[in-house]
Design a protein around this motif. Structure first.
Motif: not given
Length: 467
Positions: A323-324, A338-345, A366-370, A442-447
């Motif tokens: 988280r940041f 960062d764990y962000a995986h939703h557009p708002t995040e 960015f790695q999309p999740h689901l 920045a690396t972003i995603g929940a996968g």
């Protein structure tokens, strides 16, 4: 169920962040803990070093001997992410076990304890860990089940030496699969309620109904702290005997003002109807985290934490892994995960990075999740990612899902409006990153994008003074 009679707990999906916290609780309470997960990770390795036995194949022959016949003193816990055809899970069901979801067991543990439950489609891990930290700093007797590894405590489970004497338990209340409806909060926080998990809820209205049901679970004469932006929608037609506090970082009731950024930290005044705390310093950056801090401070004040301890707690709060999280930060180069995986995040994260490092080029991987989330929010993902200067878009991380025909990361990629963009996968992303000039990465995603962190550090070691 009387948990004091449990001698062995078997976890199917033990490597999940919430499942592992629960496993650690049983292990701490001298219950034999064993489990399965499909992937070996740093977290499962840590659990093994703590004395838990884990295997990584769905193989009935690897089940603990204690479970091969029905055992009244055994508990089987599973995550909803486990597929319905899982061999071990179905074998145990056929033997007569009634496997419990993680949330059900958490509900049993907290049923007779004063519980602070933090819900929301995003922000709940940071807010719950921040509340727990403020209570620990104030020496209040509390434990916490968290959805991330805290930097301060190096764990997703915070315990007192004697869990029988816990006065307060802080829990993360997960809306996925309506899991949070098994909890019995005395205090609840709702940080956000953006459309998500539409594979479960079908539409936003159904998700709102679930949050309304969660509000209905709060104890009579309890307390609800709710983000001002969603309060009217979630409180409509809801009858409750609880007291309600509304908050937002730029709100009208409880809020932050006099906000400024000093050396990357957020400095602000906390204001509420009955007081103010001036010049608080949050070293865990981000406007979204500032809002989470407002909620945490509100809960701590309600529980009797004084200004001095709140000031100390906010200043010493170091955040949660992924988280940041600053991986590298020097005069030449900044790398944030960062764990962000939703557009708002993603929007909140990128806006915060831009505010902290004005004028710097921001490169995002960015790695999309689901598949379902990509399908449902492709346009929104493209819009949020377009706030960056350069985007490297990876393939979708499937997690619990099977592929959906026609759904690929190209749905997002085609809508990106950035100066530079490229599609990539785990095999070629390093080569593509090596070829560009970086200022803020920045690396972003929940996968499993976090598996790129060490290789990226090694790749950039010479060029960017990475230690």
């Amino acid at each position: 169920m009387n948990l004091k009679n449990i001698h062995i707990a078997y976890f199917i999906g033990i490597g999940g962040i919430g499942m592992s916290a629960l496993a650690r609780w049983f292990n701490h309470n001298n219950v034999v803990v064993k489990g399965y997960d499909k992937t070996s990770t740093k977290l499962t390795a840590q659990l093994i070093t703590e004395g838990m036995e884990i295997h990584f194949e769905d193989d009935i022959s690897l089940l603990p001997e204690e479970l091969n016949t029905f055992n009244h003193n055994a508990l089987v816990v599973y995550t909803p992410a486990i597929p319905e055809d899982h061999r071990e899970l179905n074998f145990l069901k056929n033997l007569g076990y009634e496997p419990k979801k993680r949330s059900e067991v958490l509900g049993i543990i907290t049923e007779n304890k004063f519980t602070v439950a933090v819900a929301g489609t995003h922000g709940k891990t940071t807010t719950s860990s921040m509340i727990a930290h403020l209570l620990k700093v104030a020496a209040l007797n509390c434990s916490a089940f968290l959805g991330g590894i805290t930097v301060n405590y190096k764990s997703n489970l915070l315990l007192n030496e004697n869990t029988d004497e816990e006065n307060i338990v802080v829990v993360e209340a997960d809306e996925y699969d309506r899991s949070f409806l098994t909890l019995h909060p005395d205090i609840a926080v709702i940080t956000s309620a953006d459309a998500d998990h539409l594979d479960i809820y079908d539409n936003k209205a159904n998700m709102f109904d679930s949050f309304k049901a969660f509000i209905g679970k709060i104890a009579n004469d309890g307390r609800l702290f709710i983000n001002e932006s969603i309060a009217d929608n979630l409180l409509e037609d809801v009858r409750t005997n609880v007291s309600i506090d509304r908050y937002a970082y730029n709100g009208n009731h409880t809020f932050a003002n006099n906000i400024r950024i000093l050396d990357g930290d957020f400095v602000f005044d906390f204001s509420c109807p009955d007081g103010q705390i001036k010049d608080l310093r949050l070293q865990f950056p981000g406007y979204h985290n500032l809002e989470n801090a407002i909620a945490a401070i509100s809960v701590a004040r309600y529980l009797g934490v004084d200004e001095a301890h709140i000031r100390n707690g906010i200043e010493t709060y170091a955040g949660v892994n992924r988280r940041f999280e600053y991986i590298v930060k020097n005069d030449k180069f900044v790398f944030i995960d960062d764990y962000a995986h939703h557009p708002t995040e993603i929007t909140a994260f990128i806006q915060s990075v831009k505010a902290i490092f004005p004028g710097k080029k921001l490169t995002v991987i960015f790695q999309p999740h689901l598949y379902s989330r990509t399908r449902d929010f492709a346009e929104d993902f493209a819009e949020s990612l377009s706030l960056a200067d350069e985007v490297f878009l990876m393939d979708i991380y499937p997690a619990r899902e099977e592929p959906i025909e026609g759904v690929t990361a190209d749905l997002i990629f085609d809508g990106l409006a950035v100066k530079s963009k490229a599609r990539c996968n785990k095999k070629d992303v390093l080569d593509k990153i090596k070829a560009v000039d970086l200022e803020v990465l920045a690396t972003i995603g929940a996968g499993d994008i976090d598996q790129l962190i060490d290789p990226l550090k090694q790749l950039l070691k010479v060029d960017y003074d990475v230690e």
